[in-house]
Design a protein around this motif. Structure first.
Motif, PDB file in Angstrom:
ATOM      1  N   CYS A  54     110.300  63.986   2.298  1.00 44.14           N
ATOM      2  CA  CYS A  54     110.591  65.418   2.131  1.00 44.14           C
ATOM      3  C   CYS A  54     110.803  66.115   3.488  1.00 44.14           C
ATOM      4  CB  CYS A  54     109.439  66.096   1.391  1.00 44.14           C
ATOM      5  SG  CYS A  54     109.616  67.893   1.284  1.00 44.14           S
ATOM      6  N   GLU A  55     111.890  66.877   3.553  1.00 49.85           N
ATOM      7  CA  GLU A  55     112.187  67.630   4.776  1.00 49.85           C
ATOM      8  C   GLU A  55     112.176  69.134   4.505  1.00 49.85           C
ATOM      9  OE1 GLU A  55     116.150  66.402   5.948  1.00 49.85           O
ATOM     10  OE2 GLU A  55     117.047  67.201   4.111  1.00 49.85           O
ATOM     11  N   GLY A  56     111.564  69.500   3.399  1.00 50.38           N
ATOM     12  CA  GLY A  56     111.601  70.905   2.985  1.00 50.38           C
ATOM     13  C   GLY A  56     110.599  71.802   3.688  1.00 50.38           C
TER      14      GLY A  56
ATOM     15  N   HIS B 239     105.515  67.606  -0.842  1.00 51.81           N
ATOM     16  CA  HIS B 239     106.912  67.466  -1.273  1.00 51.81           C
ATOM     17  C   HIS B 239     107.351  68.778  -1.901  1.00 51.81           C
ATOM     18  CE1 HIS B 239     104.751  66.586  -4.941  1.00 51.81           C
ATOM     19  NE2 HIS B 239     105.849  66.854  -5.612  1.00 51.81           N
ATOM     20  N   CYS B 240     108.433  69.331  -1.342  1.00 57.64           N
ATOM     21  CA  CYS B 240     108.850  70.675  -1.749  1.00 57.64           C
ATOM     22  C   CYS B 240     109.505  70.680  -3.125  1.00 57.64           C
ATOM     23  CB  CYS B 240     109.798  71.253  -0.703  1.00 57.64           C
ATOM     24  SG  CYS B 240     111.439  70.500  -0.752  1.00 57.64           S
ATOM     25  N   GLY B 241     110.077  69.527  -3.522  1.00 57.70           N
ATOM     26  CA  GLY B 241     110.734  69.436  -4.824  1.00 57.70           C
ATOM     27  C   GLY B 241     112.179  69.909  -4.829  1.00 57.70           C
ATOM     28  N   ARG B 242     112.673  70.411  -3.701  1.00 58.67           N
ATOM     29  CA  ARG B 242     114.026  70.980  -3.699  1.00 58.67           C
ATOM     30  C   ARG B 242     114.943  70.396  -2.638  1.00 58.67           C
ATOM     31  NH1 ARG B 242     110.338  74.739  -3.991  1.00 58.67           N
ATOM     32  NH2 ARG B 242     110.397  75.011  -1.737  1.00 58.67           N
ATOM     33  N   CYS B 243     114.393  69.763  -1.602  1.00 59.79           N
ATOM     34  CA  CYS B 243     115.229  69.327  -0.482  1.00 59.79           C
ATOM     35  C   CYS B 243     116.051  68.097  -0.866  1.00 59.79           C
ATOM     36  CB  CYS B 243     114.350  69.027   0.742  1.00 59.79           C
ATOM     37  SG  CYS B 243     113.404  67.497   0.581  1.00 59.79           S
TER      38      CYS B 243
ATOM     39  N   CYS C 285     113.679  65.072  -1.768  1.00 57.99           N
ATOM     40  CA  CYS C 285     113.004  65.270  -3.060  1.00 57.99           C
ATOM     41  C   CYS C 285     114.014  65.118  -4.198  1.00 57.99           C
ATOM     42  CB  CYS C 285     112.337  66.644  -3.107  1.00 57.99           C
ATOM     43  SG  CYS C 285     110.836  66.739  -2.113  1.00 57.99           S
TER      44      CYS C 285
HETATM   45 ZN   LIG Z   1     111.330  68.127  -0.284  1.00 52.12          ZN
END
Ligand SMILES: [Zn+2]
Ligand SMILES: [Zn+2]
Length: 364
Positions: free
Chosen positions: A103-105, A88-92, A95
């Protein structure tokens, strides 16, 4: 470094020595302590899911961080961690709305590092890692965002299960369906995931929990995990039984912990008007199930899917660990059997026979 590698579908896993590169920026290396044997691994082994090979399988595990790459701050050497099998990128977008499982980051393939490169080789050939982790391995290098730190008094085999079957099942009931206190619940399939849907429903305060399987031993497990009624689908029609036990109306929530055409149709049939049917188990890619749109509308039914119990690993893994340590979540009973890495093919045979709730590979 030893690991269990799949070279070809429908052949046993091979225990081989691999060369492993150390962690690069944003990555960490973990000494694996325990790794569960799950049906999702089997889907790759038997060719249900076609993924590039060779690949180290395994995605339900816990271990100790032993090295981190540049820029890694949320874990450090010595930390006890559970692997999340979704980065999980935490920014998309996902997220940001608290749905990090979606997550699609990251655009790279899900069997290599975030930059698409691999850390494992054998005789010059790249070896992939299932879900970017591949935990049937003495040591794993992976993106550090896939590691969730946990308290150090949590035992290893139980911690490993919090990496897949426990959040998938408990989360399906508590996070995805949001089962309400006093409700009626049907769970089809009482393996590692289904038993956790049963105990998730119990934790949520469901009044009636009907567990269904083809194997009596698994139904006994289900009773131990909180099922109030059991149905052996070899002998009884599960939809009829679910109706009978709910005054003819159908259950409020039904879960398919197997993933298949028949079971998908059964959960839709077994819920009451306005009820919710949830697909939890991962079917083979090619499976289709014919739903009747007319009755879905007429009866205001909801059919939804959940991946990984719709949990947020960084929040929910420590929650599940605390529930276990407080005596409210049954995990000891899930660990029916432990294996050495060399015995892993036997572990899959026993999983398929239905004799174990969960088998776990333990590393010394
Ligand atoms: Zn993400
Ligand atoms: Zn799994």
């Amino acid at each position: 470094m030893k690991a269990a590698v799949l070279y070809k579908p429908n052949t046993p896993l091979e225990i081989v020595d691999l060369q492993q590169q150390g962690p690069q920026a944003g990555e960490a290396r973990v000494k694996v302590m325990a790794a569960g044997v799950c049906h999702s691994d089997w889907h790759i082994m038997n060719g249900d899911w076609t993924l590039p090979l060779p690949m180290v399988l395994g995605h339900e595990a816990a271990g100790i961080v032993d090295e981190v790459g540049a820029g890694v701050t949320h874990v450090k050497p010595g930390d006890h961690v559970i692997f999340s099998f979704r980065a999980h990128c935490g920014r998309c977008f996902y997220c940001s709305i608290g749905r990090s499982i979606l997550c699609e980051g990251h655009k790279s393939v899900r069997w290599a590092m975030l930059d698409g490169s691999t850390r494992l080789k054998r005789d010059g050939q790249d070896v992939f890692q299932m879900a970017r982790i591949g935990t049937f391995s003495e040591r794993v290098v992976c993106p550090s965002e896939m590691l969730v730190p946990i308290r150090k008094d949590m035992p290893w085999p139980q911690a490993a299960l919090v990496g897949c079957c426990v959040p998938t099942g408990v989360g399906a009931a508590t996070r995805a369906a949001k089962v309400e206190s006093g409700s009626s619940v049907l769970v089809i399939g009482c393996g590692g995931v289904g038993l956790n849907v049963v105990q998730g429903a119990r934790l949520a305060g469901a009044a009636r929990i009907i567990a269904c399987d083809l194997v009596d031993r698994k139904l006994e497990f289900a009773t131990e995990f909180g099922a109030t009624h059991t149905v052996n689908a070899k002998r009884e029609n599960v939809v009829d039984r679910a109706r009978e036990l709910t005054g003819g109306r159908g259950v409020d929530y039904a879960f398919d912990a197997i993933g298949g055409e028949a079971t998908t149709l059964q959960i839709v049939d077994a819920i009451r008007n306005g009820g919710t049917a949830v697909i939890v188990g991962m079917a083979a890619m090619a499976v289709r199930a014919p739903i009747t749109p007319y009755t879905m509308a007429l009866q205001e039914k909801t059919l939804k899917g959940t991946l990984y119990g719709t949990v947020q690993p960084n929040v929910d893994f420590p929650w599940l660990v605390d529930l276990y340590m407080d005596g409210r979540l049954k995990l000891d009973q899930l660990v029916s059997r432990t294996y050495e890495l060399e015995e892993i093919n036997d572990g899959f045979a026993r999983m398929l026979s239905g004799e174990v709730a969960r088998g776990v590979v333990v590393f010394s």
